[in-house]
Design a protein around this motif. Structure first.
Motif, PDB file in Angstrom:
ATOM      1  N   LEU A   1       0.870  -1.171   0.000  1.00  0.00           N
ATOM      2  CA  LEU A   1       0.000   0.000   0.000  1.00  0.00           C
ATOM      3  C   LEU A   1       0.905   1.218   0.000  1.00  0.00           C
ATOM      4  N   ILE A   2       0.772   2.038  -1.031  1.00  0.00           N
ATOM      5  CA  ILE A   2       1.530   3.289  -1.100  1.00  0.00           C
ATOM      6  C   ILE A   2       0.607   4.398  -0.637  1.00  0.00           C
ATOM      7  N   HIS A   3       1.088   5.205   0.292  1.00  0.00           N
ATOM      8  CA  HIS A   3       0.321   6.337   0.826  1.00  0.00           C
ATOM      9  C   HIS A   3       1.107   7.611   0.529  1.00  0.00           C
ATOM     10  N   HIS A   4       0.532   8.436  -0.313  1.00  0.00           N
ATOM     11  CA  HIS A   4       1.169   9.698  -0.704  1.00  0.00           C
ATOM     12  C   HIS A   4       0.411  10.873  -0.086  1.00  0.00           C
ATOM     13  N   ARG A   5       1.164  11.859   0.406  1.00  0.00           N
ATOM     14  CA  ARG A   5       0.557  13.083   0.933  1.00  0.00           C
ATOM     15  C   ARG A   5       1.240  14.290   0.306  1.00  0.00           C
ATOM     16  N   HIS A   6       0.457  15.327   0.062  1.00  0.00           N
ATOM     17  CA  HIS A   6       1.005  16.581  -0.440  1.00  0.00           C
ATOM     18  C   HIS A   6       0.183  17.734   0.123  1.00  0.00           C
ATOM     19  N   GLU A   7       0.728  18.919   0.022  1.00  0.00           N
ATOM     20  CA  GLU A   7       0.044  20.120   0.493  1.00  0.00           C
ATOM     21  C   GLU A   7      -0.995  20.549  -0.551  1.00  0.00           C
TER      22      GLU A   7
ATOM     23  N   ARG B   1       7.296  11.913  -1.188  1.00  0.00           N
ATOM     24  CA  ARG B   1       6.276  12.281  -0.201  1.00  0.00           C
ATOM     25  C   ARG B   1       5.380  11.088   0.137  1.00  0.00           C
ATOM     26  N   SER B   2       5.875   9.872  -0.098  1.00  0.00           N
ATOM     27  CA  SER B   2       5.066   8.668   0.076  1.00  0.00           C
ATOM     28  C   SER B   2       5.692   7.695   1.065  1.00  0.00           C
ATOM     29  N   THR B   3       4.833   6.888   1.658  1.00  0.00           N
ATOM     30  CA  THR B   3       5.269   5.768   2.482  1.00  0.00           C
ATOM     31  C   THR B   3       4.762   4.486   1.835  1.00  0.00           C
ATOM     32  N   VAL B   4       5.459   3.386   2.099  1.00  0.00           N
ATOM     33  CA  VAL B   4       5.099   2.093   1.523  1.00  0.00           C
ATOM     34  C   VAL B   4       4.981   1.089   2.666  1.00  0.00           C
ATOM     35  N   THR B   5       3.872   0.351   2.675  1.00  0.00           N
ATOM     36  CA  THR B   5       3.630  -0.657   3.703  1.00  0.00           C
ATOM     37  C   THR B   5       3.266  -1.968   3.029  1.00  0.00           C
ATOM     38  N   ARG B   6       3.939  -3.054   3.419  1.00  0.00           N
ATOM     39  CA  ARG B   6       3.567  -4.358   2.872  1.00  0.00           C
ATOM     40  C   ARG B   6       2.254  -4.800   3.513  1.00  0.00           C
ATOM     41  N   VAL B   7       1.325  -5.305   2.661  1.00  0.00           N
ATOM     42  CA  VAL B   7      -0.005  -5.693   3.131  1.00  0.00           C
ATOM     43  C   VAL B   7      -0.417  -7.025   2.528  1.00  0.00           C
ATOM     44  N   ILE B   8      -1.415  -7.648   3.132  1.00  0.00           N
ATOM     45  CA  ILE B   8      -2.060  -8.839   2.577  1.00  0.00           C
ATOM     46  C   ILE B   8      -3.561  -8.670   2.753  1.00  0.00           C
ATOM     47  N   SER B   9      -4.317  -9.412   1.958  1.00  0.00           N
ATOM     48  CA  SER B   9      -5.773  -9.421   2.113  1.00  0.00           C
ATOM     49  C   SER B   9      -6.134 -10.374   3.241  1.00  0.00           C
ATOM     50  N   VAL B  10      -7.078  -9.972   4.053  1.00  0.00           N
ATOM     51  CA  VAL B  10      -7.579 -10.826   5.126  1.00  0.00           C
ATOM     52  C   VAL B  10      -9.099 -10.793   5.104  1.00  0.00           C
TER      53      VAL B  10
ATOM     54  N   THR C   1      -2.634   0.396  -4.286  1.00  0.00           N
ATOM     55  CA  THR C   1      -2.227  -0.958  -3.915  1.00  0.00           C
ATOM     56  C   THR C   1      -1.496  -1.514  -5.127  1.00  0.00           C
ATOM     57  N   VAL C   2      -0.250  -1.933  -4.920  1.00  0.00           N
ATOM     58  CA  VAL C   2       0.576  -2.397  -6.039  1.00  0.00           C
ATOM     59  C   VAL C   2       1.260  -3.714  -5.687  1.00  0.00           C
ATOM     60  N   ASP C   3       1.560  -4.489  -6.704  1.00  0.00           N
ATOM     61  CA  ASP C   3       2.375  -5.686  -6.558  1.00  0.00           C
ATOM     62  C   ASP C   3       3.785  -5.333  -7.004  1.00  0.00           C
ATOM     63  N   ALA C   4       4.766  -5.625  -6.163  1.00  0.00           N
ATOM     64  CA  ALA C   4       6.159  -5.295  -6.461  1.00  0.00           C
ATOM     65  C   ALA C   4       7.068  -6.231  -5.670  1.00  0.00           C
ATOM     66  N   ALA C   5       8.296  -6.377  -6.130  1.00  0.00           N
ATOM     67  CA  ALA C   5       9.258  -7.253  -5.458  1.00  0.00           C
ATOM     68  C   ALA C   5       9.624  -6.734  -4.077  1.00  0.00           C
ATOM     69  N   ASP C   6       9.699  -5.397  -3.928  1.00  0.00           N
ATOM     70  CA  ASP C   6      10.063  -4.802  -2.644  1.00  0.00           C
ATOM     71  C   ASP C   6       9.599  -3.343  -2.606  1.00  0.00           C
ATOM     72  N   GLU C   7       9.873  -2.669  -1.496  1.00  0.00           N
ATOM     73  CA  GLU C   7       9.429  -1.287  -1.320  1.00  0.00           C
ATOM     74  C   GLU C   7      10.026  -0.356  -2.365  1.00  0.00           C
ATOM     75  N   GLN C   8      11.282  -0.561  -2.715  1.00  0.00           N
ATOM     76  CA  GLN C   8      11.942   0.298  -3.703  1.00  0.00           C
ATOM     77  C   GLN C   8      11.280   0.163  -5.074  1.00  0.00           C
ATOM     78  N   GLU C   9      10.932  -1.062  -5.446  1.00  0.00           N
ATOM     79  CA  GLU C   9      10.258  -1.274  -6.725  1.00  0.00           C
ATOM     80  C   GLU C   9       8.874  -0.631  -6.720  1.00  0.00           C
ATOM     81  N   ALA C  10       8.197  -0.682  -5.587  1.00  0.00           N
ATOM     82  CA  ALA C  10       6.887  -0.036  -5.470  1.00  0.00           C
ATOM     83  C   ALA C  10       7.021   1.477  -5.644  1.00  0.00           C
ATOM     84  N   LEU C  11       7.993   2.076  -4.981  1.00  0.00           N
ATOM     85  CA  LEU C  11       8.203   3.528  -5.098  1.00  0.00           C
ATOM     86  C   LEU C  11       8.641   3.929  -6.503  1.00  0.00           C
ATOM     87  N   ALA C  12       9.317   3.042  -7.205  1.00  0.00           N
ATOM     88  CA  ALA C  12       9.773   3.349  -8.563  1.00  0.00           C
ATOM     89  C   ALA C  12       8.608   3.521  -9.536  1.00  0.00           C
ATOM     90  N   LEU C  13       7.427   3.073  -9.150  1.00  0.00           N
ATOM     91  CA  LEU C  13       6.242   3.274  -9.977  1.00  0.00           C
ATOM     92  C   LEU C  13       5.786   4.729  -9.970  1.00  0.00           C
TER      93      LEU C  13
END
Length: 80
Positions: free
Chosen positions: A5-11, A68-77, A48-60
């Motif tokens: 899950l990528i969470h981006h914030r801006h002013e 200005r974003s944070t990345v958190t690994r998640v699963i469906s429950v 919500t993105v599929d990526a090998a790791d946090e860096q690959e997710a941010l590269a999108l």
């Protein structure tokens, strides 16, 4: 593949820049729906993105958005 899950914030004054930044960035996220709260004054976007790791997710994301974003690994429950 891991899901993030990528969470981006801006002013508020950066809202247009956050969207326009994607124009010059080759990403599978372009022209796809995302959740956003800008219309309600909170100025955040979530993907919500599929990526090998946090860096690959941010590269999108373009640099302006990624920095200005944070990345958190998640699963469906299933919620009982």
């Amino acid at each position: 593949m891991p899901r993030f899950l990528i969470h981006h914030r801006h002013e508020p004054h950066e809202c247009r820049v956050a969207f326009v930044a994607f124009r010059g960035h080759d990403s599978t996220l372009r022209h796809k729906a995302a959740l956003a709260s800008c219309a309600f004054g909170d100025h955040a976007i979530w993907w919500t993105v599929d990526a090998a790791d946090e860096q690959e997710a941010l590269a999108l994301l373009p640099f302006f958005v990624a920095e200005r974003s944070t990345v958190t690994r998640v699963i469906s429950v299933v919620i009982p």
